[in-house]
Write a protein that holds these residues in place. Structure first.
Motif, PDB file in Angstrom:
ATOM      1  N   HIS A   1     -10.438  10.011  12.895  1.00  0.00           N
ATOM      2  CA  HIS A   1     -10.305  10.243  11.919  1.00  0.00           C
ATOM      3  C   HIS A   1     -10.439  10.556  10.754  1.00  0.00           C
ATOM      4  O   HIS A   1     -10.291  10.405   9.700  1.00  0.00           O
ATOM      5  N   ILE A   2      -9.526  12.182  10.788  1.00  0.00           N
ATOM      6  CA  ILE A   2      -8.350  12.300   9.746  1.00  0.00           C
ATOM      7  C   ILE A   2      -7.913  11.342   8.458  1.00  0.00           C
ATOM      8  O   ILE A   2      -7.499  11.260   7.664  1.00  0.00           O
ATOM      9  N   LEU A   3      -7.209  11.018   9.836  1.00  0.00           N
ATOM     10  CA  LEU A   3      -6.359   9.842   8.688  1.00  0.00           C
ATOM     11  C   LEU A   3      -7.000   8.790   8.432  1.00  0.00           C
ATOM     12  O   LEU A   3      -6.749   7.734   7.123  1.00  0.00           O
ATOM     13  N   ARG A   4      -8.029   8.080   8.308  1.00  0.00           N
ATOM     14  CA  ARG A   4      -8.092   6.577   8.703  1.00  0.00           C
ATOM     15  C   ARG A   4     -10.135   7.579   6.858  1.00  0.00           C
ATOM     16  O   ARG A   4     -10.346   6.490   6.639  1.00  0.00           O
ATOM     17  N   GLY A   5     -10.024   8.798   7.158  1.00  0.00           N
ATOM     18  CA  GLY A   5     -10.959   9.132   5.869  1.00  0.00           C
ATOM     19  C   GLY A   5     -12.172   9.319   6.681  1.00  0.00           C
ATOM     20  O   GLY A   5     -12.862   8.737   5.321  1.00  0.00           O
ATOM     21  N   ARG A   6     -12.157   8.640   7.630  1.00  0.00           N
ATOM     22  CA  ARG A   6     -14.002   8.747   8.495  1.00  0.00           C
ATOM     23  C   ARG A   6     -13.812   9.837   9.536  1.00  0.00           C
ATOM     24  O   ARG A   6     -13.832   9.585  10.139  1.00  0.00           O
ATOM     25  N   PRO A   7     -16.106   9.753   8.906  1.00  0.00           N
ATOM     26  CA  PRO A   7     -16.524   9.881   8.616  1.00  0.00           C
ATOM     27  C   PRO A   7     -16.861   9.897   6.781  1.00  0.00           C
ATOM     28  O   PRO A   7     -16.102  11.242   6.564  1.00  0.00           O
ATOM     29  N   PHE A   8     -17.061   9.116   5.901  1.00  0.00           N
ATOM     30  CA  PHE A   8     -16.866   9.396   4.813  1.00  0.00           C
ATOM     31  C   PHE A   8     -16.719  11.036   4.044  1.00  0.00           C
ATOM     32  O   PHE A   8     -16.371  11.738   3.037  1.00  0.00           O
TER      33      PHE A   8
ATOM     34  N   THR B   1       4.365  11.885   7.923  1.00  0.00           N
ATOM     35  CA  THR B   1       3.428  11.565   5.925  1.00  0.00           C
ATOM     36  C   THR B   1       2.482  10.533   6.064  1.00  0.00           C
ATOM     37  O   THR B   1       2.536   9.336   6.472  1.00  0.00           O
ATOM     38  N   LYS B   2       1.169  10.837   5.314  1.00  0.00           N
ATOM     39  CA  LYS B   2       0.453   9.724   4.850  1.00  0.00           C
ATOM     40  C   LYS B   2      -0.202  10.168   3.839  1.00  0.00           C
ATOM     41  O   LYS B   2      -0.398  11.371   3.434  1.00  0.00           O
ATOM     42  N   TYR B   3      -0.331   9.114   2.320  1.00  0.00           N
ATOM     43  CA  TYR B   3      -0.067   9.872   1.172  1.00  0.00           C
ATOM     44  C   TYR B   3      -1.809   8.182   1.298  1.00  0.00           C
ATOM     45  O   TYR B   3      -1.942   8.919  -0.437  1.00  0.00           O
ATOM     46  N   LYS B   4      -2.585   8.029   1.707  1.00  0.00           N
ATOM     47  CA  LYS B   4      -3.491   7.057   0.907  1.00  0.00           C
ATOM     48  C   LYS B   4      -4.268   7.506   2.983  1.00  0.00           C
ATOM     49  O   LYS B   4      -4.235   7.107   3.540  1.00  0.00           O
ATOM     50  N   TYR B   5      -5.722   6.730   2.072  1.00  0.00           N
ATOM     51  CA  TYR B   5      -6.493   6.446   4.679  1.00  0.00           C
ATOM     52  C   TYR B   5      -6.051   5.375   4.520  1.00  0.00           C
ATOM     53  O   TYR B   5      -5.750   4.596   3.866  1.00  0.00           O
ATOM     54  N   GLY B   6      -6.260   4.796   5.672  1.00  0.00           N
ATOM     55  CA  GLY B   6      -5.944   3.711   6.038  1.00  0.00           C
ATOM     56  C   GLY B   6      -5.858   3.747   7.763  1.00  0.00           C
ATOM     57  O   GLY B   6      -5.690   5.423   8.503  1.00  0.00           O
ATOM     58  N   GLY B   7      -4.890   2.670   8.668  1.00  0.00           N
ATOM     59  CA  GLY B   7      -4.841   3.154  10.086  1.00  0.00           C
ATOM     60  C   GLY B   7      -3.595   3.542   9.966  1.00  0.00           C
ATOM     61  O   GLY B   7      -2.870   4.150   8.955  1.00  0.00           O
ATOM     62  N   SER B   8      -3.135   3.300  11.586  1.00  0.00           N
ATOM     63  CA  SER B   8      -1.594   3.972  11.799  1.00  0.00           C
ATOM     64  C   SER B   8      -0.438   2.933  10.906  1.00  0.00           C
ATOM     65  O   SER B   8       0.657   4.094  11.350  1.00  0.00           O
ATOM     66  N   GLU B   9      -0.826   1.806  10.427  1.00  0.00           N
ATOM     67  CA  GLU B   9      -0.047   1.786   9.719  1.00  0.00           C
ATOM     68  C   GLU B   9       0.741   2.550   8.097  1.00  0.00           C
ATOM     69  O   GLU B   9       1.520   1.965   7.650  1.00  0.00           O
ATOM     70  N   VAL B  10       0.217   3.220   8.158  1.00  0.00           N
ATOM     71  CA  VAL B  10      -0.160   3.631   6.469  1.00  0.00           C
ATOM     72  C   VAL B  10       0.812   4.881   6.726  1.00  0.00           C
ATOM     73  O   VAL B  10       1.572   5.862   5.973  1.00  0.00           O
ATOM     74  N   LEU B  11       0.680   5.592   8.068  1.00  0.00           N
ATOM     75  CA  LEU B  11       1.988   6.927   8.812  1.00  0.00           C
ATOM     76  C   LEU B  11       3.668   6.505   8.721  1.00  0.00           C
ATOM     77  O   LEU B  11       3.961   5.503   8.541  1.00  0.00           O
ATOM     78  N   GLN B  12       3.846   7.468   8.094  1.00  0.00           N
ATOM     79  CA  GLN B  12       6.033   6.895   7.633  1.00  0.00           C
ATOM     80  C   GLN B  12       6.280   8.141   8.192  1.00  0.00           C
ATOM     81  O   GLN B  12       5.980   9.195   7.833  1.00  0.00           O
ATOM     82  N   LEU B  13       7.074   8.022   8.753  1.00  0.00           N
ATOM     83  CA  LEU B  13       8.498   9.139   9.374  1.00  0.00           C
ATOM     84  C   LEU B  13       9.020   8.981   8.431  1.00  0.00           C
ATOM     85  O   LEU B  13      10.219   8.296   7.973  1.00  0.00           O
ATOM     86  N   GLU B  14       8.922  10.452   7.161  1.00  0.00           N
ATOM     87  CA  GLU B  14      10.379  11.021   6.858  1.00  0.00           C
ATOM     88  C   GLU B  14      10.340  12.422   6.813  1.00  0.00           C
ATOM     89  O   GLU B  14       9.765  13.148   7.320  1.00  0.00           O
ATOM     90  N   GLU B  15      11.555  12.485   5.929  1.00  0.00           N
ATOM     91  CA  GLU B  15      12.811  14.158   5.780  1.00  0.00           C
ATOM     92  C   GLU B  15      11.997  14.719   4.636  1.00  0.00           C
ATOM     93  O   GLU B  15      11.548  14.597   3.370  1.00  0.00           O
ATOM     94  N   VAL B  16      11.180  15.989   5.355  1.00  0.00           N
ATOM     95  CA  VAL B  16      10.190  16.675   3.720  1.00  0.00           C
ATOM     96  C   VAL B  16      10.635  17.897   4.096  1.00  0.00           C
ATOM     97  O   VAL B  16      11.340  18.175   5.090  1.00  0.00           O
ATOM     98  N   ASN B  17      10.019  18.566   3.072  1.00  0.00           N
ATOM     99  CA  ASN B  17      10.836  20.278   2.898  1.00  0.00           C
ATOM    100  C   ASN B  17       9.919  21.199   4.314  1.00  0.00           C
ATOM    101  O   ASN B  17       9.157  20.858   4.423  1.00  0.00           O
ATOM    102  N   LYS B  18      10.975  22.163   5.262  1.00  0.00           N
ATOM    103  CA  LYS B  18      10.360  22.980   6.135  1.00  0.00           C
ATOM    104  C   LYS B  18       9.244  23.533   5.533  1.00  0.00           C
ATOM    105  O   LYS B  18       9.808  24.586   4.589  1.00  0.00           O
TER     106      LYS B  18
END
Length: 315
Positions: free
Chosen positions: A45-52, A5-22
């Motif tokens: 591009h989607i992860l970084r929100g680019r191009p704006f 998951t990602k809750y903000k724009y950025g590089g691969s560092e904003v990705l986190q592996l977590e438990e979510v609802n199926k």
């Protein structure tokens, strides 16, 4: 279930592996247990929100959809009541342009996936959707290539490019591939008739002529298309400024140049699957990661040096 998951724009560092609802099954959808993904520049591009400008689709200030991921293959676990093509247990592959594929389970619209051919593995088919559809639609839907025509493919060794070379050859075209010197043997091995090494020849001064110019790399200028081709298809672009420059000149030119974004559909995916089954497309996988390494896979493709595809496996 596990998901990146990602809750903000950025590089691969904003990705986190977590438990979510199926995900809950919707009408005209299938629930798929994901067994493989592939990484695409579009994921970055989607992860970084680019191009704006893309944020108007994916979330202006923060991502609308938490789970990243477009390409997938896996096994159907549930089908909606009105579905009559897919069945539980089918092996499928497809594309989720809105995201959601980097997870153990994905709820997928039935019109953006197709069945996996017999005896073809999940990582191979997870490599196909975005890159394969882009190559196919560039050549066939928009490029309208015919047997015997000559095609120049700029960026021939990457994900889209290596599919484009093979699809063009499968349709009887003569292919000239543009790539780096280190990839000459590779593009020849997948069918290129001629090769131009861009680190030895300046493609923007090259003067040969072709029926169709396909630019998957995104650095050709409008003058390059008109100098070398009878018609052109612009798949990628290096910067927004570059894209607007090409499209601005196109508006005042009669040269037939198309710029597009591939659209997933079952029919085109079926055609790609049949080309794989008939060995007319061979997927080259450069690197394979475990699902826990999805951020590393994204980081790797951002170097823009990938030969073929990068895949991630869940089992």
């Amino acid at each position: 279930m596990k998901a990146f998951t990602k809750y903000k724009y950025g590089g691969s560092e904003v990705l986190q592996l977590e438990e979510v609802n199926k995900p809950v099954l919707k009408n005209n959808h299938i629930l798929v247990k994901v067994l493989a993904n592939s990484a695409n520049p579009a994921d970055s591009h989607i992860l970084r929100g680019r191009p704006f400008l893309a944020r108007f689709s994916f979330g202006l200030f923060k991502p609308k959809d938490a789970i990243l991921g477009i390409d997938f293959s896996g096994i159907v676990q549930e089908v909606s009541a009105n579905e009559d093509y897919f069945e539980v247990g089918d092996y499928v592959f497809g594309e989720m342009l809105g995201g959601g594929a980097f997870a153990e389970y994905a709820c997928v619209p039935t019109n953006v996936c197709a069945k996996v051919p017999e005896n073809v593995n999940f990582p191979i088919m997870a490599s196909i959707p975005v890159a394969g559809l882009t190559a196919y639609q560039a050549l066939i839907t928009h490029g309208k290539i015919k047997a015997g025509e000559s095609v120049l493919i700029n960026g021939a060794s990457g994900g889209v490019g290596h599919f484009a070379v093979q699809i063009a050859k499968a349709h009887g075209a003569k292919v000239t591939a543009v790539c780096s010197s280190r990839n000459i043997d590779f593009v020849q091995s997948i069918g290129a008739d001629n090769v131009i090494a861009y680190d030895k020849v300046n493609i923007q001064e090259y003067k040969d002529n072709y029926d169709v110019i396909i630019d998957t790399h995104g650095n050709l200028k409008h003058d390059d298309y008109t100098r070398m081709g009878k018609r052109g298809v612009m798949v990628g672009f290096t910067t927004m400024g570059h894209m607007f420059s090409v499209l601005f000149k196109k508006a005042f030119s009669k040269f037939p140049l198309t710029q597009f974004t591939a659209e997933a559909n079952t029919q085109d995916l079926k055609i790609l699957a049949s080309l794989v089954k008939e060995n007319k497309i061979k997927v080259y996988i450069e690197k394979t990661y475990q699902y826990t390494q999805i951020p590393d896979a994204i980081k790797y493709i951002e170097k823009l040096r990938t030969r073929g595809k990068v895949v991630m496996v869940w089992e």
